[in-house]
Structure formats: C-alpha cells, structure tokens
Scaffold this motif. Sequence first.
Motif, PDB file in Angstrom:
ATOM      1  N   ASN A 187      -2.048 -17.337  76.746  1.00  0.00           N
ATOM      2  CA  ASN A 187      -1.466 -18.282  76.013  1.00  0.00           C
ATOM      3  C   ASN A 187      -0.096 -18.214  75.655  1.00  0.00           C
ATOM      4  O   ASN A 187       0.552 -18.903  75.101  1.00  0.00           O
ATOM      5  N   THR A 314       1.181 -21.290  73.814  1.00  0.00           N
ATOM      6  CA  THR A 314       0.265 -22.452  73.653  1.00  0.00           C
ATOM      7  C   THR A 314      -1.011 -22.406  72.567  1.00  0.00           C
ATOM      8  O   THR A 314      -1.523 -21.215  72.709  1.00  0.00           O
ATOM      9  N   VAL A 316      -4.205 -22.628  71.009  1.00  0.00           N
ATOM     10  CA  VAL A 316      -5.546 -22.560  71.276  1.00  0.00           C
ATOM     11  C   VAL A 316      -6.776 -22.534  70.115  1.00  0.00           C
ATOM     12  O   VAL A 316      -7.347 -21.759  69.623  1.00  0.00           O
ATOM     13  N   ASN A 320      -5.907 -28.708  70.575  1.00  0.00           N
ATOM     14  CA  ASN A 320      -5.455 -28.787  72.140  1.00  0.00           C
ATOM     15  C   ASN A 320      -6.671 -28.951  72.625  1.00  0.00           C
ATOM     16  O   ASN A 320      -7.453 -28.073  73.106  1.00  0.00           O
ATOM     17  N   TRP A 323      -7.400 -26.948  75.794  1.00  0.00           N
ATOM     18  CA  TRP A 323      -8.099 -25.796  75.590  1.00  0.00           C
ATOM     19  C   TRP A 323      -9.697 -25.963  75.353  1.00  0.00           C
ATOM     20  O   TRP A 323     -10.430 -25.182  75.775  1.00  0.00           O
ATOM     21  N   VAL A 339      -8.595 -14.266  74.561  1.00  0.00           N
ATOM     22  CA  VAL A 339      -7.409 -15.050  74.786  1.00  0.00           C
ATOM     23  C   VAL A 339      -6.267 -14.019  74.239  1.00  0.00           C
ATOM     24  O   VAL A 339      -6.300 -13.284  73.264  1.00  0.00           O
ATOM     25  N   ARG A 352       6.225 -23.312  79.551  1.00  0.00           N
ATOM     26  CA  ARG A 352       6.175 -23.595  78.179  1.00  0.00           C
ATOM     27  C   ARG A 352       7.439 -24.196  77.311  1.00  0.00           C
ATOM     28  O   ARG A 352       7.372 -24.855  76.579  1.00  0.00           O
ATOM     29  N   LEU A 359      -1.643 -22.237  80.093  1.00  0.00           N
ATOM     30  CA  LEU A 359      -2.562 -20.829  80.057  1.00  0.00           C
ATOM     31  C   LEU A 359      -2.426 -20.412  81.178  1.00  0.00           C
ATOM     32  O   LEU A 359      -2.489 -20.741  82.602  1.00  0.00           O
TER      33      LEU A 359
END
Length: 400
Positions: A187, A314, A316, A320, A323, A339, A352, A359
């Motif tokens: 992530n 990102t 998680v 989200n 996710w 992750v 990003r 991801l």
Amino acid sequence: MSTEPDYSAEPAVKNLQEYLRIRSVHPNINYDECLDFLKRKAKELDLPVRVFELVPKKPVLVMTWEGLEPNETSILLNSHMDVVPVFEKSWSHPPFDAELVDGVIYGRGAQDMKSVAIIYLEAIRKLKNEGVRLKRTVHLSFVSEEEVGGGEGMGKFVESEHYKELNVGFALDEGIASATDEYLIYNGERSIWHIHVVCRGKSGHGSLLLPDNCGEKIRYIIDKFMDLRQQSKLALEQNPALTIGDVTSVNLTKLYGGIQENVIPEKMTATFDIRLALSVNLEEFENTIKDWCKEAGNGVTYEFTQKDTYVPPTTVDDSNPYWLAVKSALEKLEIPYRVLTFPGGTDSRYVREANTPALGLSPLRRVRPALHEHDESLPASVLLHAVDHYKEILTGVANV
Ligand code: ZN
C-alpha cells in the motif's frame, strides 16, 4: 514422464507465452510489437483501445471495459510492458522462448509483470463470457519504461489530461510473488534518495599529515551513513515483524576521487542509495545530513540525483471501500494476505502522487519470487488460479 496436466491449450498460458516472446527488454525498447499484441487481445475481448504517446516511442496503451454506471469513478489495472535485461548464458531455458516445461513457463517477465497483465485480461475474458457486467468502468493501462524509473511512462501519463479523463477512483498494480499461501499487498513505497556527498580539502604531498584533509572528511561522512545502516539492520534483527520496507536502507554505491598515489586529492565523493521509511520526516532527515556535512569540516557539500518527496501510503482501513472490497474478495476465496510497504519502487508511486489510491498485488502465490533473476518462471497452475482469484477481486472493486 511429467505428471503435470497439459496446460498448453489454455488461453491464459498461450497468451502469456506469446507476450513473453516479445523482446520488450531494456535498453532502447521498440514497443510496437507489444502494442500490436495488446491491440489483438483487445479486439478478441471487444474492448476499445487508445494509445497515448506523451513521450515519443514511450507509449501508454489503454483498454476500456465500460461499466453499467460509466459516470462513476473508474478502476485502473496497471501493468508495464518492459522487462529488465537478461544474462542469456545463465538461463537454462532461453529467456524469450517462453518454454512450457513440466507445467512451468520460463521467460523474462513471467513474474515481473507480463503474467499480471495476462491475468487482468483473462479475468475479464472469463467475466465477459459469463455475461457479467460490472458497475464501474475498468481501464487497463499498459505502460512503458517502468524498469528505468517510470518517469517517461506512468510518470508523464498521470500528469496528462488523458489520465484525468479516465476518472480513476482506485488502481491496482504489481506487487511481488509470494512463496507461501499468502498474497502480499503493497500500500506504499519508501522515498528514494540518491545523494552525492562531495568532500573538498587541501591538496598536497602524500608523505605529510596536512590539515584540511578530504580523506578525513569522507571517513566522517561514510561513518555517519553506515551507522544509520547499522541501526536499520539491528531494527530488522530485533523485530521479526518488520520487513525491509519498514526501515530506512542505506548503501554506499559509488566512491571516487584522486589522481595519483602520492598526491592528496582536492576532492573525494561518496554516493549513497537511500530508501527512506514512511515513518521518517524527510525535512528533518535532510537537516541531519546538513549537520553531518558541517561536522565533517569545511567544503563538504551534497547534491541529489534523485530526491523523492513523501507520498502517503494508501489507507487500508474501513474508510477505504476499495480496500474493503479487496479484503472481502480474499476472505471469500479463503486466501490469507499481508499488507506491506514495497521495498523498491513501482509505478504505483506516481498513481498515489496523483491522489489515486493504489494497491500493489501480483496475485502469484506458492511460487518462489524470481523477479529480475535468471530463469524467471511461473507454474501454469499458479497463473490459472490467479485468473480465478482476480475475477473475484475485480468484481469486488468494480462493484463498490
Ligand atoms: Zn515490475
């Protein structure tokens, strides 16, 4: 006699073999063959194709599967067409023949990441054959130059109007194959800094102990960076939960200067490759480097040839929804996952940076990770399972 089933007729296998046989290998890649191949695949799947050439000869091909609600933000499945060079003599199967031997496909790009591109395409083929329509539009981008930093490929693409028009709400890109049952999901990425520290001093005769010596200064600088390296090594040793992506890595990659054995040089330079952990405050870290240079003595300066800014990972968590969709697809498939922070760099960084959550997931498990290695390979069974898994994941995220 092989006990493996015959995979040679599987479309996923045949298509991967065909893609692997295209020599899109650095340096100076001609992407035309990749574009032709991908256009044919798009035609088979009845997906419209556009090719953007923001930098000449560095194309980005986009296929689009329109969703039932095309005004909703879309899903982007990204892959890169380029592969890293090979040392052909060290391969036991020719790297661009894509041989299928005992159920295993050998070839440069078998893991990184032509397989992942084929998984995207075959998952869509299966969904379409089943008559499935997804809510959100799915775009597939096939980019160039990822293996040389991506600046001229995805880097330029995300800055363009074409990218904005895709209206991407969530992106999936490559990760790393996993040797265990788990899928590895990335992530975030560390920030890459390439720094050259120049230590100047007085020149003079090699028989004397003159003041203002560049050797003393460079020793000080190297010590500081290597002490930091040691701290990260210790942190990894002491906490098995940490992975390389969680700590700052430091390596001395170049060391140069000098003119003759008995002449003290005016200048010596040390170059470091630093990957800064997401927990590091980059401004504070640069101030520390400034302090080290000052402490080392007069005439010690630094310059960057790469200085990434901080790109937040990102999220998680429950905030989200994409996710949550990935997570519930994996739970439904009963596939464990972890992750992590990516150890190197991928195109996800640019995505990003453009404020698109992304991801990294190469859905390849129970296989030895072999990206950039000799005899890069992938069992056909891993590929075929991945297609089925990706169907679930894609259905989940595109129906958010
Ligand atoms: Zn890759």
